[in-house]
Design a protein around this motif. Structure first.
Motif, PDB file in Angstrom:
ATOM      1  N   SER A   1       0.840  -1.193   0.000  1.00  0.00           N
ATOM      2  CA  SER A   1       0.000   0.000   0.000  1.00  0.00           C
ATOM      3  C   SER A   1       0.874   1.241   0.000  1.00  0.00           C
ATOM      4  CB  SER A   1      -0.913   0.019   1.232  1.00  0.00           C
ATOM      5  OG  SER A   1      -1.570   1.267   1.361  1.00  0.00           O
TER       6      SER A   1
ATOM      7  N   ASP B   1     -10.351   1.202  -0.385  1.00  0.00           N
ATOM      8  CA  ASP B   1      -9.327   0.159  -0.292  1.00  0.00           C
ATOM      9  C   ASP B   1      -7.965   0.755  -0.652  1.00  0.00           C
ATOM     10  OD1 ASP B   1      -7.735  -2.069  -0.384  1.00  0.00           O
ATOM     11  OD2 ASP B   1      -9.105  -3.257  -1.611  1.00  0.00           O
TER      12      ASP B   1
ATOM     13  N   THR C   1     -17.608   0.004  -7.448  1.00  0.00           N
ATOM     14  CA  THR C   1     -16.484   0.318  -6.562  1.00  0.00           C
ATOM     15  C   THR C   1     -16.565   1.762  -6.080  1.00  0.00           C
ATOM     16  OG1 THR C   1     -15.050  -1.262  -7.692  1.00  0.00           O
ATOM     17  CG2 THR C   1     -13.964   0.456  -6.394  1.00  0.00           C
TER      18      THR C   1
ATOM     19  N   GLY D   1      -8.911   1.524  -4.205  1.00  0.00           N
ATOM     20  CA  GLY D   1     -10.088   2.351  -4.014  1.00  0.00           C
ATOM     21  C   GLY D   1     -10.061   3.648  -4.791  1.00  0.00           C
TER      22      GLY D   1
ATOM     23  N   SER E   1      -5.147  -0.830  -0.674  1.00  0.00           N
ATOM     24  CA  SER E   1      -4.225  -1.811  -1.263  1.00  0.00           C
ATOM     25  C   SER E   1      -3.677  -1.263  -2.578  1.00  0.00           C
ATOM     26  CB  SER E   1      -4.943  -3.143  -1.504  1.00  0.00           C
ATOM     27  OG  SER E   1      -5.478  -3.660  -0.312  1.00  0.00           O
TER      28      SER E   1
END
Length: 565
Positions: A412, A553, A493, A463, A555
């Motif tokens: 990340s 998110d 999303t 995200g 990630s």
């Protein structure tokens, strides 16, 4: 013997002062109209300060943190409340925040549990761990002698009346009760029930305040009217219950006073010295008047310096608010900048859905470096409006790619220290050196009325909106930004609208940059509805859907993390 006589005299003075403070006592203090005027000034000043400072951003930041905890969010607030109660920290702000962040039901449960457990902890500390210190504190409280006698006679009933009409501040009461004869479980149950009216009033006030300054959901006139009527009704009931409790409390205290306050020199318990009675009678409202004056001065100062203060505070709670304007709208130029180097990098290593092959980008890092070197020498001042914006967007995205591949592999971008992530002033653009935050918040947002850039600037996260596999170009900028924004609103999303349930799910970009979308379209809903016909029809028919903020998110948006959009 002399010590006992002195103790009796001290006890007598305490009760005399309590009698002077009672409604109907020797002095009523300030006139009622001045008292209520002070309350009005105090509340109005606080609301002015809240409207002038970025409280909505603070609420958004706190709400985001608590929301990230899921069902543990209210639990976290309850735990914070327990600690605050034990440490004598006033719980008013926490109670208001609970109403604003969690609503009436969940907020009430969180605060009720937290305040009751905190009161129980303070009681046990006073009774078993810090009895001497609390006793010394009690000797300095003029009302405690009379209250102690009353509790000896009335037990938990007097505790209930004091909770409803507190003669002693809430946090102090918790410790003082540990010195009285009241038993633990009756104390806990009584405190829990008796604190509910006041707690609900503050929860309701926080809920209404949050709706006014921090809620992105649009409300109709009828709903605002219901909230206002509900708040007034809650306040009226609380005041009514408080007055009844105060009258009953006075009755409860009269009997113990008659039995134990006759002094050695025959003084009557209600006959306090004139100067003491006058000072006591004015004590409580004087504090209110002073608080109102201080709040009014603070409100005037904050209002006069709102922009400067907000710009400094807003950075603590997320992206700063800016005033969108077109600084280059009248710029006409045929000059352009060649982004083909970046175009080739993106075409090779980014797929159609924005997933990046960072390992391949790292192997191609020299090409990325060459493009960044060209950006450093770009003739920014010679470019037209769209060419300038395309350059800044590409510079931001290319710098983000460089930031990731320098530290690859990463799970990340948040693993990169904050000082080296978005605030590191190291990126050269057109002869100037900026951080990523400066490119976005100082060079793009204040100079272009273009909220679509939030769907074009990429933060290397799942995200985040996808990285296009082509560079932005001045001559195609409108087409590319519109295509990018429509892509975002066509995938769950980042966006979804459930007409049957009346709920819209939005990316947190709308939450973080709500001010930008409001300036461009009037509201977050109005902007999102440009890209959703069902939402547009719902708003047009007078509906006001509830917002669910989609999880963001963080990630890394590497191809290995590819998930369905």
């Amino acid at each position: 013997m002399s010590l006992e006589i002195e103790a009796d005299r001290s006890h007598e003075r305490d009760v005399q002062m309590w009698e002077a403070d009672k409604p109907g006592g020797a002095s009523r203090g300030w006139p009622d109209y001045l008292r209520w005027l002070s309350y009005a000034v105090l509340i109005g000043s606080i609301l002015t300060i809240m409207r002038s400072l970025p409280f909505d951003q603070a609420m958004t930041a706190v709400n985001g943190w608590l929301a990230g905890l899921g069902p543990w969010g209210p639990v976290a607030l309850a735990l914070i409340y327990i600690v605050a109660t034990v440490l004598f920290v006033p719980g008013t702000i926490l109670t208001l925040a609970a109403g604003a962040l969690f609503g009436l039901v969940v907020g009430m449960v969180a605060v009720s549990v937290g305040s009751t457990l905190g009161a129980a902890a303070a009681f046990l500390i006073a009774r078993y761990l810090a009895r001497d210190k609390v006793a010394a504190m009690a000797r300095g409280n003029r009302q405690f002698g009379a209250i102690d006698l009353a509790i000896g006679e009335g037990g938990w009933k007097v505790v209930a009346l004091l909770r409803l009409s507190p003669a002693i501040p809430f946090n102090v009461q918790n410790y003082l009760y540990g010195l009285t004869p009241v038993r633990f479980w009756p104390y806990v149950l009584t405190s829990w029930l008796a604190m509910m009216p006041g707690t609900f009033l503050y929860i309701y006030l926080g809920h209404v305040t949050g709706a006014a300054i921090g809620d992105s959901r649009e409300r109709g006139v009828a709903e605002w009217l219901m909230l206002a009527v509900g708040l007034l009704a809650t306040a009226a009931v609380t005041v009514y219950v408080t007055r009844l409790a105060r009258q009953k409390l006075n009755d409860q205290l009269d009997e113990p006073q008659a039995a134990g306050v006759q002094g050695e020199q025959g003084e009557s318990p209600g006959e306090a010295p004139a100067e003491e009675t006058e000072a006591t009678g004015r004590g409580i409202p004087l504090r209110v008047v002073l608080a109102a004056v201080v709040a009014l001065v603070a409100a005037v100062f904050v209002r006069a310096n709102a922009d400067r203060i907000e710009s400094r505070l807003s950075s603590l709670f997320g992206p700063p608010r800016v005033e969108l304007q077109e600084s280059y709208g009248g710029t006409e130029s045929s000059a352009s900048f060649d982004h083909s180097g970046f175009d080739e990098i993106l075409g090779r290593h980014v797929d159609a859905d924005g997933w990046v092959d960072y390992e391949a980008v790292r192997e191609d890092e020299e090409a990325l470096d060459r493009y960044l070197e060209r950006i450093a020498k770009a003739p920014f001042d010679e470019l037209g409006r769209d060419e300038k914006l395309a350059l800044l967007i590409n510079a931001y995205n290319a710098a983000t790619l460089k930031l990731i591949v320098e530290r690859w592999p990463l799970d990340s971008i948040m693993e990169i220290p904050e000082s080296e992530r978005w605030d590191d002033r190291r990126w050269d653009v057109a002869g100037r050196t900026w951080s990523l935050s400066q490119i976005e918040h100082e060079q793009i947002r204040p100079h272009f009325v273009e909220p679509r850039i939030h769907f074009a600037l990429v933060c290397a996260a799942v995200g985040c909106p996808p990285l296009r596999n082509e560079a932005y170009r001045g001559e195609r900028l409108e087409e590319q930004l519109e295509s990018q924004t429509r892509y975002v609103h066509e995938h769950p999303t980042w966006f979804a609208f459930n007409a049957d349930e009346g709920r819209v799910s939005l990316t947190k970009l709308y939450q973080w940059y709500g001010g930008d979308f409001e300036q461009a379209a009037g509201s977050v809903f109005a902007y999102a509805s440009r890209y959703s016909s069902p939402l547009d029809r719902a708003i047009g028919s007078g509906e006001s859907p509830a917002i669910d903020w989609l999880p963001y998110d963080w990630s890394i948006n590497d191809r290995s993390n590819r998930v369905p959009r």
